[in-house]
Scaffold this active site. Structure first.
Site, PDB file in Angstrom:
ATOM      1  N   HIS A 164       0.837  -1.202   0.000  1.00 38.87           N
ATOM      2  CA  HIS A 164       0.000   0.000   0.000  1.00 38.87           C
ATOM      3  C   HIS A 164       0.868   1.247   0.000  1.00 38.87           C
ATOM      4  CE1 HIS A 164      -2.895   3.033   1.688  1.00 38.87           C
ATOM      5  NE2 HIS A 164      -3.724   2.390   0.888  1.00 38.87           N
ATOM      6  N   CYS A 165       1.970   1.204   0.714  1.00 38.71           N
ATOM      7  CA  CYS A 165       2.855   2.372   0.849  1.00 38.71           C
ATOM      8  C   CYS A 165       3.523   2.753  -0.468  1.00 38.71           C
ATOM      9  CB  CYS A 165       3.956   2.092   1.870  1.00 38.71           C
ATOM     10  SG  CYS A 165       3.355   1.620   3.498  1.00 38.71           S
TER      11      CYS A 165
END
Lengths: 342, 342
Positions: free
Chosen positions: A332-333
């Site tokens: 996600h990052c």
């Protein structure tokens, strides 16, 4: 390039991650003092994430102008490479936070980026990435005064925001003395009406406590949340406290939340002895798919079961993420979705 | 969901297998009464096929909603898993037959599926897979009245279709009394102008005689065909007859065919005493590659030579297929290509 503050009540809101995307933005791993000897492995892992997402939606990989040709060849067809100077590779945090309105128009919030509260320097090139992306897309840009990153916020798309006190009250970011002021600022910028507050993040999380390792919405009223059953685990207290907060919370529609616990994998440490921020919550929703980190851990299987059940119509794609979390974040990052419009 | 019959002369045609793909569809082995104690071995063999193809094009594996998480972890990165109820695992036969037009638009034919002429039941979930795949892709679906499977037809992409009397005149399928009627139906559905008829299929082939174990186009005017030199072999007569038919045939462009013989491997029997349908013709063309079954047989080597020579620009990948043919089909049977568009 004009960069007004966003007018209140202009109808723009942050769509949820599961709404259709037109594109996924990523940035190539480059920071040598972060990755050390793990840089090559990180490149391979980022490329694998990009290639996997490209099966479901277009991927644009930001890369240094001199590196664009090599990165393009490395990632292969399906992954476009955009020349742009950058310091680091966490697109969720350095990219714009996209908003849309009901007329299908797109806009982008350009937060102030200060290296997660001055934890990493330099960050001047990263601080300019959101502006450059919006300019490239010719999408209106709203410059915010808030120090914030995309990994610090999740929304249900219906007026609810999920964030953490650890980040929002960080004196090295905005210096908010209380949640009331912070909450007002978030509502103002993102067109939300309710903020659900979690407390602390994972230990050794270099973001200072991003929510995207802790919990996310699966749909309005339903949250996936990292959990631990081991009282001796350094994350136990924070995860337990966050679960209790979620169970007590009400969303913008007044609903109590259904909380789906996802057990964390066994602790592992990086090359500097720090505990790696390993979280199954840190996944990416692509069009029709969920791209999940795998850690070759016995907890992979129940986590995949829980997430697959939460997204019953989506393809599930496993991507090994150990070589990503060595840099301090997850799938996600390193991604930022651009909502589809129209 | 609208499901009109395909209008005649709408410009849609079945592209050949060697045209670029956007994806390969597969389905996870599940039918316990088919595989028996071989189910685990089948899973490993299917996963190996998927991982191999994923090196060349995206692979989406259909899996039961409850199994998606496990199958995703099992197959690893590069293989997305799509939750969808299914009875069995022969995606060539239960998936849609994709068509395209010169404008680059995609469409899919949804045949009537009745378990290869009621040979296997239940098949109600399998009969719904093509519709679900097309709906998931948002690709227009043409519902056909014909009982047919993808493994029963091959095309050269230039108006010629290859099929068998064994399947098309099967009373448990369409009940066509003659080839003229059957041929008219095929031309109507697939936008072809010439049908080349083979006769019988391999013995003990539970499809009732699919062409994809017998012969396929390598390019327009060139056919690879399974052959036997052993007059005592139970397949000898049918293979000899089919070769003669191919040598006498003319394609849609009026050409005689160049026929490349590929000797079959030695006969082997399955756990119920049936002869296994082992054919080197049952391969998959991925983008830039040909994925060939290997049987650990002396005939592997000449077959690989012949196929590699027929596709001189493609990578050749060998995948052990014994554990697949135990279920009644080969690599071509468990895959369905989705043509690239645009």
């Amino acid at each position: 390039m004009a960069s007004p503050r966003r007018p209140r009540d202009d109808g723009f809101f942050m769509p949820p991650a599961w709404a259709p995307h037109s594109r996924c933005w990523m940035a190539w791993p480059v920071r040598e003092d972060l990755w050390g000897q793990m840089l090559d492995a990180a490149c391979e892992a980022f490329a694998e994430v990009a290639r996997t997402i490209a099966q479901f939606e277009p991927v644009t990989m930001v890369a240094a102008p001199k590196a664009v040709a090599d990165v393009s060849l490395y990632c292969g067809s399906g992954v476009g490479c955009q020349p742009l100077a950058h310091d680091d590779s966490w697109m969720r945090d350095i990219g714009p936070t996209f908003l849309r309105d009901d007329a299908g128009r797109l806009a982008g919030v350009d937060w102030v980026f200060n290296g997660w509260g001055e934890r990493y320097t330099p960050y001047d090139k990263d601080a300019d990435v959101a502006r450059a992306v919006l300019e490239q897309l010719q999408v209106p840009r709203y410059a915010s005064d808030l120090v914030l990153e995309g990994g610090a916020i999740h929304t249900d798309g219906e007026g609810t925001l999920l964030t953490t006190e650890a980040v929002m009250l960080d004196p090295a970011r905005n210096g908010f003395s209380d949640k009331v002021t912070a909450e007002a600022a978030l509502k103002d910028e993102l067109g939300v009406t309710t903020v659900i507050w979690l407390g602390e993040g994972l230990v050794d999380d270099d973001t200072g406590g991003h929510v995207d390792n802790l919990a996310c919405f699966a749909r309005p009223g339903v949250v996936l949340a990292l959990s631990s059953k081991d009282k001796r685990d350094a994350n136990y207290a924070a995860l337990k406290d966050n679960l209790e907060r979620l169970r007590k919370a009400h969303d913008a529609a007044g609903r109590e939340l259904t909380v789906i616990e996802v057990m964390q994998p066994a602790a592992r440490r990086g090359h500097q002895g720090q505990r790696l921020p390993m979280s199954y919550i840190n996944f990416y929703l692509a069009n029709g798919a969920v791209i999940l980190p795998s850690f070759e851990d016995p907890m992979d299987e129940p986590a995949y079961q829980a997430v697959a059940k939460a997204f019953p119509k989506r393809s599930v794609c496993a991507v090994p993420a150990i070589d990503i979390v060595h840099g301090g974040g997850g799938i996600h990052c390193i991604t930022q979705h651009q909502p589809a419009t129209g």
